[in-house]
Design an enzyme around this catalytic site. Structure first.
Site, PDB file in Angstrom:
ATOM      1  CB  SER A  88      32.691  29.473   8.159  1.00 19.29           C
ATOM      2  OG  SER A  88      32.458  28.231   7.480  1.00 19.29           O
ATOM      3  CE1 TYR A 126      28.206  31.075   3.706  1.00 24.42           C
ATOM      4  CE2 TYR A 126      29.984  29.629   3.921  1.00 24.42           C
ATOM      5  CZ  TYR A 126      29.024  30.286   4.583  1.00 24.42           C
ATOM      6  OH  TYR A 126      28.879  30.163   5.910  1.00 24.42           O
ATOM      7  CE  LYS A 142      29.672  33.214   6.711  1.00 23.70           C
ATOM      8  NZ  LYS A 142      28.615  34.141   7.138  1.00 23.70           N
ATOM      9  CG  PHE A 200      35.194  24.025  13.015  1.00 21.75           C
ATOM     10  CD1 PHE A 200      35.853  25.201  13.510  1.00 21.75           C
ATOM     11  CD2 PHE A 200      36.466  23.156  12.441  1.00 21.75           C
ATOM     12  CE1 PHE A 200      37.132  25.589  13.405  1.00 21.75           C
ATOM     13  CE2 PHE A 200      37.636  23.645  12.088  1.00 21.75           C
ATOM     14  CZ  PHE A 200      37.940  25.053  12.780  1.00 21.75           C
ATOM     15  CG  ASP A 213      33.210  17.465   0.317  1.00 22.35           C
ATOM     16  OD1 ASP A 213      32.838  18.687   0.545  1.00 22.35           O
ATOM     17  OD2 ASP A 213      32.447  16.421   0.453  1.00 22.35           O
TER      18      ASP A 213
HETATM   19  P1  NAD Z   1      20.280  30.396   8.253  1.00 18.38           P
HETATM   20  O1  NAD Z   1      20.056  30.449   6.909  1.00 18.38           O
HETATM   21  O2  NAD Z   1      19.382  29.467   9.013  1.00 18.38           O
HETATM   22  O3  NAD Z   1      20.029  31.745   9.007  1.00 18.38           O
HETATM   23  C1  NAD Z   1      20.618  32.985   8.208  1.00 18.38           C
HETATM   24  C2  NAD Z   1      19.337  33.782   8.515  1.00 18.38           C
HETATM   25  O4  NAD Z   1      19.818  35.301   7.885  1.00 18.38           O
HETATM   26  C3  NAD Z   1      18.055  33.585   7.841  1.00 18.38           C
HETATM   27  O5  NAD Z   1      17.101  33.488   8.794  1.00 18.38           O
HETATM   28  C4  NAD Z   1      17.722  34.416   6.781  1.00 18.38           C
HETATM   29  O6  NAD Z   1      16.391  34.773   6.450  1.00 18.38           O
HETATM   30  C5  NAD Z   1      18.591  35.561   7.129  1.00 18.38           C
HETATM   31  N1  NAD Z   1      19.214  36.609   6.137  1.00 18.38           N
HETATM   32  C6  NAD Z   1      19.971  36.234   5.198  1.00 18.38           C
HETATM   33  N2  NAD Z   1      19.889  37.545   4.376  1.00 18.38           N
HETATM   34  C7  NAD Z   1      19.309  38.231   5.026  1.00 18.38           C
HETATM   35  C8  NAD Z   1      19.287  39.665   4.582  1.00 18.38           C
HETATM   36  N3  NAD Z   1      19.924  40.452   3.496  1.00 18.38           N
HETATM   37  N4  NAD Z   1      18.506  40.577   5.429  1.00 18.38           N
HETATM   38  C9  NAD Z   1      17.926  39.979   6.449  1.00 18.38           C
HETATM   39  N5  NAD Z   1      18.099  38.612   6.859  1.00 18.38           N
HETATM   40  C10 NAD Z   1      18.803  37.826   5.975  1.00 18.38           C
HETATM   41  O7  NAD Z   1      21.710  29.887   8.796  1.00 18.38           O
HETATM   42  P2  NAD Z   1      22.455  29.611  10.025  1.00 18.38           P
HETATM   43  O8  NAD Z   1      22.987  28.110   9.771  1.00 18.38           O
HETATM   44  O9  NAD Z   1      21.540  29.873  11.123  1.00 18.38           O
HETATM   45  O10 NAD Z   1      23.768  30.518   9.843  1.00 18.38           O
HETATM   46  C11 NAD Z   1      23.912  31.537  10.543  1.00 18.38           C
HETATM   47  C12 NAD Z   1      25.367  32.198  10.052  1.00 18.38           C
HETATM   48  O11 NAD Z   1      26.269  31.464  10.499  1.00 18.38           O
HETATM   49  C13 NAD Z   1      25.488  32.591   8.884  1.00 18.38           C
HETATM   50  O12 NAD Z   1      26.287  33.640   8.594  1.00 18.38           O
HETATM   51  C14 NAD Z   1      26.319  31.090   8.222  1.00 18.38           C
HETATM   52  O13 NAD Z   1      27.005  31.617   6.989  1.00 18.38           O
HETATM   53  C15 NAD Z   1      27.141  31.133   9.357  1.00 18.38           C
HETATM   54  N6  NAD Z   1      27.840  29.628   9.526  1.00 18.38           N
HETATM   55  C16 NAD Z   1      26.647  28.663   9.501  1.00 18.38           C
HETATM   56  C17 NAD Z   1      27.249  27.196   9.384  1.00 18.38           C
HETATM   57  C18 NAD Z   1      26.381  26.091   9.252  1.00 18.38           C
HETATM   58  O14 NAD Z   1      26.797  25.344   8.945  1.00 18.38           O
HETATM   59  N7  NAD Z   1      25.126  26.393   9.718  1.00 18.38           N
HETATM   60  C19 NAD Z   1      28.487  27.211   9.586  1.00 18.38           C
HETATM   61  C20 NAD Z   1      29.469  28.236   9.506  1.00 18.38           C
HETATM   62  C21 NAD Z   1      28.797  29.583   9.639  1.00 18.38           C
HETATM   63  C1  WQD Z   2      30.167  16.999   6.280  1.00 19.22           C
HETATM   64  C2  WQD Z   2      30.664  15.642   5.871  1.00 19.22           C
HETATM   65  C3  WQD Z   2      30.593  15.502   3.079  1.00 19.22           C
HETATM   66  C4  WQD Z   2      26.218  15.434   2.727  1.00 19.22           C
HETATM   67  C5  WQD Z   2      29.656  23.006   5.142  1.00 19.22           C
HETATM   68  C6  WQD Z   2      30.217  24.133   4.373  1.00 19.22           C
HETATM   69  C7  WQD Z   2      30.705  24.979   5.461  1.00 19.22           C
HETATM   70  C8  WQD Z   2      30.106  25.275   6.672  1.00 19.22           C
HETATM   71  C9  WQD Z   2      29.633  23.991   7.171  1.00 19.22           C
HETATM   72  C10 WQD Z   2      28.850  27.357   6.600  1.00 19.22           C
HETATM   73  C11 WQD Z   2      31.500  15.918   4.355  1.00 19.22           C
HETATM   74  C12 WQD Z   2      29.597  14.582   3.872  1.00 19.22           C
HETATM   75  C13 WQD Z   2      27.508  15.457   3.255  1.00 19.22           C
HETATM   76  C14 WQD Z   2      25.737  14.165   2.351  1.00 19.22           C
HETATM   77  C15 WQD Z   2      27.971  13.032   2.687  1.00 19.22           C
HETATM   78  N1  WQD Z   2      28.991  25.938   6.412  1.00 19.22           N
HETATM   79  N2  WQD Z   2      28.223  14.438   3.278  1.00 19.22           N
HETATM   80  N3  WQD Z   2      26.708  13.123   2.144  1.00 19.22           N
HETATM   81  O1  WQD Z   2      31.013  20.273   3.738  1.00 19.22           O
HETATM   82  O2  WQD Z   2      32.025  20.172   6.017  1.00 19.22           O
HETATM   83  O3  WQD Z   2      30.516  22.257   5.394  1.00 19.22           O
HETATM   84  O4  WQD Z   2      28.695  23.417   6.241  1.00 19.22           O
HETATM   85  O5  WQD Z   2      30.031  28.075   6.853  1.00 19.22           O
HETATM   86  O6  WQD Z   2      31.273  26.195   4.750  1.00 19.22           O
HETATM   87  O7  WQD Z   2      31.067  23.971   3.178  1.00 19.22           O
HETATM   88  O8  WQD Z   2      29.209  20.249   5.992  1.00 19.22           O
HETATM   89  O9  WQD Z   2      27.472  18.851   6.186  1.00 19.22           O
HETATM   90  O10 WQD Z   2      28.068  19.453   3.930  1.00 19.22           O
HETATM   91  O11 WQD Z   2      29.434  17.774   5.086  1.00 19.22           O
HETATM   92  O12 WQD Z   2      28.562  12.282   2.793  1.00 19.22           O
HETATM   93  O13 WQD Z   2      24.677  14.184   1.725  1.00 19.22           O
HETATM   94  O14 WQD Z   2      29.532  14.822   5.187  1.00 19.22           O
HETATM   95  O15 WQD Z   2      31.100  14.884   2.151  1.00 19.22           O
HETATM   96  O16 WQD Z   2      32.535  15.194   4.477  1.00 19.22           O
HETATM   97  P1  WQD Z   2      30.915  20.732   5.294  1.00 19.22           P
HETATM   98  P2  WQD Z   2      28.630  19.012   5.364  1.00 19.22           P
END
Ligand code: NAD
Ligand code: WQD
Length: 345
Positions: A128, A153, A157, A182, A302
């Protein structure tokens, strides 16, 4: 001819389900390993409706060592693993750090041990942009120094990346790529799969769509006094289908022998920053809906602005994003309507 098998841990989740579609359409057999802590089993039927084939879902908690071993023994013929499984809510991780450390570190350990045991050569990891914190220079490249993690969290990572790197350097694992996402948003163009957060969303896009459909009264825009073009914070939003296709590119890079570094890190974004108000304006333009929003105080933790340098992804994966911000907001809205009105979720 048998199709090469890919295991996706956390494959029933938001990014995993879209990646399963891309993998199946590219000719891979996909096995999802998930405990459904943040997803639902019915996603496999919806993936099946899109691709014509339901992937296999293995119900397994990857923190359960024996269950994980048993599951990997059944699928030791996999040519690669994409490790999506994790808990991902930043605020929740601050409130429940031990749960986050246990889940995200122990599951990673079991996946690495299983890959070592069965000589499964290729790993792709969901990292991430959170690992960069607030960088001094924008856009951020893969060489940008990491900042101390701002949440448990984010810490998981950073630690997961180190665990993978060390396993590769010691020869326990042949090759791995950490993909630093991102801000993934949007949904499949059919609107049959998308992001469905449990409870009140933390992330901007689901909060926007839930406000527009009437589940939330008002969107709070966190901070209007940042040093940005309109005072609201800047992020690099990336369409989840572009992200899914990048996983395919990364996998092919590994499978065709092009990965030159045995451990690699690649940013995945568009390379463009958008402010919160620009996302709202895009949503209002493509949907014709006036969103009820109000600018409030900054959200603690943030960063003001972050966006990616994506030259490396273009160079090594030959991957470029295809979908713009309007396509992200349009598809997110189509999914929100379909989930509520048709699926009754
Ligand atoms: P998500 O929560 O939709 O998917 C994650 C999945 O992992 C879920 O289906 C959950 O049930 C499963 N899971 C969690 N712990 C588990 C365990 N112990 N055993 C088996 N399954 C398990 O999340 P997502 O948005 O699809 O994210 C996927 C990956 O990408 C994650 O590692 C997340 O940290 C990373 N990521 C997400 C974002 C984002 O904004 N969505 C951004 C950057 C990185
Ligand atoms: C985006 C922008 C908020 C909600 C997070 C995690 C990051 C990654 C992605 C997993 C920011 C603004 C948000 C709201 C708002 N996840 N906002 N009102 O914070 O960039 O990243 O998700 O790895 O680790 O930190 O994403 O979607 O929460 O926010 O104004 O109700 O929207 O302040 O500027 P963020 P976000």
């Amino acid at each position: 001819m048998t199709k090469p098998k890919i295991i996706t841990t956390g494959g029933a989740g938001y990014i995993g389900s879209h990646t399963a579609v891309a993998l199946q359409e590219a000719g891979f057999e996909v096995v999802l390993m998930d405990n459904l802590v943040n997803s639902s089993a019915d996603v496999i039927h919806r993936i099946g409706r899109i691709t014509g084939k339901e992937p296999l879902l293995e119900l397994v908690d990857l923190c359960d060592e024996q269950a994980t071993k048993n599951c990997f023994s059944k699928h030791s013929d996999a040519v690669g693993i994409i490790h999506f499984a994790a808990l991902k809510a930043v605020g929740e991780s601050v409130a429940q750090p031990t749960r986050y450390y246990r889940n995200n570190l122990v599951s990673m350990l079991h996946v690495l041990e299983a890959m070592h045991q069965h000589n499964i050569p290729n790993l792709i990891f969901s990292s991430s942009a959170t690992v960069y914190g607030q960088p001094d220079v924008l856009p951020v490249t893969e060489q940008t120094p990491l900042q101390p993690a701002a949440s448990p969290y984010g810490q998981t990572k950073q630690m997961n990346e180190v665990m993978i790197r060390d396993a590769v350097f010691a020869g326990e694992l042949k090759r791995a790529i950490s993909l630093r996402y991102f801000n993934p948003v949007g949904a499949h163009p059919t609107a049959i799969i998308g992001e469905l957060p449990l409870g009140i969303p933390n992330n901007l896009m689901p909060f926007i769509t839930q406000t527009a459909i009437g589940i939330r009264k008002e969107l709070a825009v966190f901070g209007g006094d940042y040093d940005t073009i309109d005072g609201t914070a800047v992020r690099d939003y990336i369409h989840v289908m572009d992200l899914a296709e990048a996983h395919l590119g990364a996998l092919q890079y590994q499978l065709n022998g092009s990965q030159s570094e045995s451990y690699d890190v690649i940013n995945l974004g568009t390379g463009l920053g958008s402010t919160v108000l620009e996302v709202i304006q895009s949503f209002e333009k493509v949907t014709g809906i006036n969103l009820n929003y109000r600018i409030v105080d900054r959200r603690p933790g943030d960063v003001a602005a972050i966006y990616a340098n994506v030259d490396k992804a273009a160079r090594v994966l030959h991957w470029h994003t295809q979908r713009d911000l309007d396509e992200m907001t349009r598809s997110a809205w189509a999914w929100e309507k379909y989930a509520r009105e048709t699926l009754g979720l």
